[in-house]
Design a protein around this motif. Structure first.
Motif, PDB file in Angstrom:
ATOM      1  N   LEU A  46      -0.773  54.193  83.230  1.00 31.07           N
ATOM      2  CA  LEU A  46      -0.436  53.284  84.323  1.00 31.07           C
ATOM      3  C   LEU A  46       0.248  52.014  83.821  1.00 31.07           C
ATOM      4  CD1 LEU A  46      -3.649  53.650  86.535  1.00 31.07           C
ATOM      5  CD2 LEU A  46      -1.468  54.810  86.802  1.00 31.07           C
ATOM      6  N   LYS A  47      -0.502  51.156  83.139  1.00 33.45           N
ATOM      7  CA  LYS A  47       0.022  49.842  82.759  1.00 33.45           C
ATOM      8  C   LYS A  47       1.235  49.938  81.839  1.00 33.45           C
ATOM      9  CE  LYS A  47      -1.565  45.265  81.333  1.00 33.45           C
ATOM     10  NZ  LYS A  47      -0.396  44.943  80.489  1.00 33.45           N
ATOM     11  N   PHE A  48       1.164  50.753  80.812  1.00 30.28           N
ATOM     12  CA  PHE A  48       2.274  50.884  79.865  1.00 30.28           C
ATOM     13  C   PHE A  48       3.532  51.382  80.567  1.00 30.28           C
ATOM     14  CE2 PHE A  48       4.658  53.620  76.862  1.00 30.28           C
ATOM     15  CZ  PHE A  48       5.036  52.652  75.930  1.00 30.28           C
ATOM     16  N   VAL A  49       3.372  52.370  81.428  1.00 33.04           N
ATOM     17  CA  VAL A  49       4.520  52.932  82.140  1.00 33.04           C
ATOM     18  C   VAL A  49       5.112  51.914  83.099  1.00 33.04           C
ATOM     19  CG1 VAL A  49       5.209  54.684  83.828  1.00 33.04           C
ATOM     20  CG2 VAL A  49       3.762  55.321  81.889  1.00 33.04           C
ATOM     21  N   ILE A  50       4.274  51.271  83.901  1.00 37.35           N
ATOM     22  CA  ILE A  50       4.757  50.291  84.875  1.00 37.35           C
ATOM     23  C   ILE A  50       5.452  49.127  84.181  1.00 37.35           C
ATOM     24  CG2 ILE A  50       3.983  48.531  86.527  1.00 37.35           C
ATOM     25  CD1 ILE A  50       1.901  50.585  87.499  1.00 37.35           C
ATOM     26  N   ASP A  51       4.847  48.592  83.124  1.00 41.75           N
ATOM     27  CA  ASP A  51       5.417  47.439  82.420  1.00 41.75           C
ATOM     28  C   ASP A  51       6.772  47.762  81.801  1.00 41.75           C
ATOM     29  OD1 ASP A  51       3.169  46.027  83.098  1.00 41.75           O
ATOM     30  OD2 ASP A  51       2.309  45.971  81.081  1.00 41.75           O
ATOM     31  N   ASN A  52       6.869  48.916  81.156  1.00 49.24           N
ATOM     32  CA  ASN A  52       8.116  49.261  80.476  1.00 49.24           C
ATOM     33  C   ASN A  52       9.231  49.603  81.445  1.00 49.24           C
ATOM     34  OD1 ASN A  52       8.052  49.698  77.237  1.00 49.24           O
ATOM     35  ND2 ASN A  52       6.003  49.827  78.110  1.00 49.24           N
ATOM     36  N   LEU A  53       8.907  50.294  82.522  1.00 44.81           N
ATOM     37  CA  LEU A  53       9.948  50.616  83.491  1.00 44.81           C
ATOM     38  C   LEU A  53      10.432  49.366  84.220  1.00 44.81           C
ATOM     39  CD1 LEU A  53       8.651  53.993  84.923  1.00 44.81           C
ATOM     40  CD2 LEU A  53      10.610  53.625  83.438  1.00 44.81           C
ATOM     41  N   LYS A  54       9.536  48.430  84.456  1.00 49.29           N
ATOM     42  CA  LYS A  54       9.974  47.164  85.049  1.00 49.29           C
ATOM     43  C   LYS A  54      10.965  46.462  84.118  1.00 49.29           C
ATOM     44  CE  LYS A  54       8.473  42.749  86.908  1.00 49.29           C
ATOM     45  NZ  LYS A  54       9.442  42.862  88.025  1.00 49.29           N
ATOM     46  N   GLN A  55      10.668  46.479  82.814  1.00 45.70           N
ATOM     47  CA  GLN A  55      11.567  45.852  81.854  1.00 45.70           C
ATOM     48  C   GLN A  55      12.910  46.581  81.799  1.00 45.70           C
ATOM     49  OE1 GLN A  55       9.878  45.173  77.968  1.00 45.70           O
ATOM     50  NE2 GLN A  55      11.893  44.939  76.991  1.00 45.70           N
ATOM     51  N   ILE A  56      12.879  47.895  81.763  1.00 48.25           N
ATOM     52  CA  ILE A  56      14.110  48.687  81.677  1.00 48.25           C
ATOM     53  C   ILE A  56      15.016  48.416  82.871  1.00 48.25           C
ATOM     54  CG2 ILE A  56      15.025  51.036  81.819  1.00 48.25           C
ATOM     55  CD1 ILE A  56      12.599  51.913  80.101  1.00 48.25           C
ATOM     56  N   PHE A  57      14.457  48.474  84.078  1.00 53.79           N
ATOM     57  CA  PHE A  57      15.277  48.303  85.274  1.00 53.79           C
ATOM     58  C   PHE A  57      15.695  46.854  85.490  1.00 53.79           C
ATOM     59  CE2 PHE A  57      13.359  52.442  86.473  1.00 53.79           C
ATOM     60  CZ  PHE A  57      14.539  53.124  86.759  1.00 53.79           C
ATOM     61  N   SER A  58      14.857  45.908  85.081  1.00 55.12           N
ATOM     62  CA  SER A  58      15.181  44.495  85.306  1.00 55.12           C
ATOM     63  C   SER A  58      16.360  44.025  84.469  1.00 55.12           C
ATOM     64  CB  SER A  58      13.961  43.618  85.022  1.00 55.12           C
ATOM     65  OG  SER A  58      13.607  43.663  83.649  1.00 55.12           O
TER      66      SER A  58
END
Length: 260
Positions: free
Chosen positions: A37-49
């Motif tokens: 959950l946390k690792f996936v959400i955090d990294n995808l937010k960074q990638i898309f941002s």
């Protein structure tokens, strides 16, 4: 149980709700939160941002029926097309999209993303925004040249695949063959995001153990480069969960774009 006797996600019956309860729920005994959950959400937010990955269409090709990996994506794509290989996963996902009674609860994942939002008021309807973005949930067949035949999908600006290649591939050749098939869904210059569990042999759902193809980060990097991709982002997190439900050593997120 020998690996050859494990069930296969795309062939055998798969309990989509139990899978969610085991690996993505808010229950106190669900120990995978930091990884799945946390690792996936955090990294995808960074990638898309970073703003490089956006457009009209994103295609999701992931195992099971989870949705948290699409929260950030729905801010950058007008339409999300979700492809699922079995009916139980389609029913589970549609139950959430249509807000039916008995849908799986994802509020705990909304909270994880809200913690990253500067303006929390903007976040209040994140689940509603994602529901609106998911335009189609389509069944596919891996054995067909056009997986969604007779439906022909429009070329995608981005394809995201979470742990599906792990579950459907028997060996390295299989992985590369499916990777090539997934990449054909992209426009020239399109982006591919892969999430995978490293050095894994099985995962458990209920009483059943399912096959997982064992690979490492180096293999995925070489496979992507071999298929004409340029790698833009990669992050690997060592396992923190203590459980015998699954035997992965680490979780990886890698983003790449196809050379035009």
């Amino acid at each position: 149980m020998e690996s050859s006797k494990h069930k296969h996600y795309h062939v055998h019956d798969f309990d989509s709700r139990q899978f969610l309860e085991n690996y993505f729920s808010d229950k106190s005994d669900m120990v995978f939160g930091d990884d799945t959950l946390k690792f996936v959400i955090d990294n995808l937010k960074q990638i898309f941002s970073e703003g490089h990955i956006n457009g009209d269409i994103l295609i999701d090709l992931s195992i099971g029926s989870f949705i948290h990996h699409l929260y950030s994506a729905c801010e950058f794509f007008k339409n999300i097309i979700v492809l699922k290989v079995n009916n139980r996963c389609i029913m589970e996902l549609k139950r959430w999209v249509d807000e039916r009674t008995g849908a799986f609860y994802w509020g705990h994942t909304s909270t994880l993303l809200q913690e990253k939002e500067v303006n929390s008021d903007h976040f209040e309807d994140k689940e509603g925004h994602l529901r609106s973005a998911i335009q189609h949930v389509v069944k596919y067949d891996l054995d067909k040249e056009n997986m969604t035949d007779p439906l022909v999908l429009p070329p995608a600006d981005c394809v995201i695949s979470d742990c599906l290649l792990d579950a459907i591939s028997k060996d390295q050749d299989d992985y590369i063959r499916y990777l090539r098939k997934f990449s054909r869904l992209l426009k020239p210059g399109g982006h591919l995001i892969i999430i995978g569990c490293l050095d894994t042999t099985y995962f458990t759902v209920g009483k059943d153990k399912f096959h997982v193809f064992t690979f490492d980060e180096d293999f995925v990097r070489k496979a992507l480069v071999g298929e004409g991709f340029i790698i833009d982002y990669c992050n690997v997190k060592k396992r923190t969960a203590v459980s015998d439900l699954i035997d992965y050593k680490a979780i990886m997120i890698i983003a790449a774009h196809k050379e035009k």
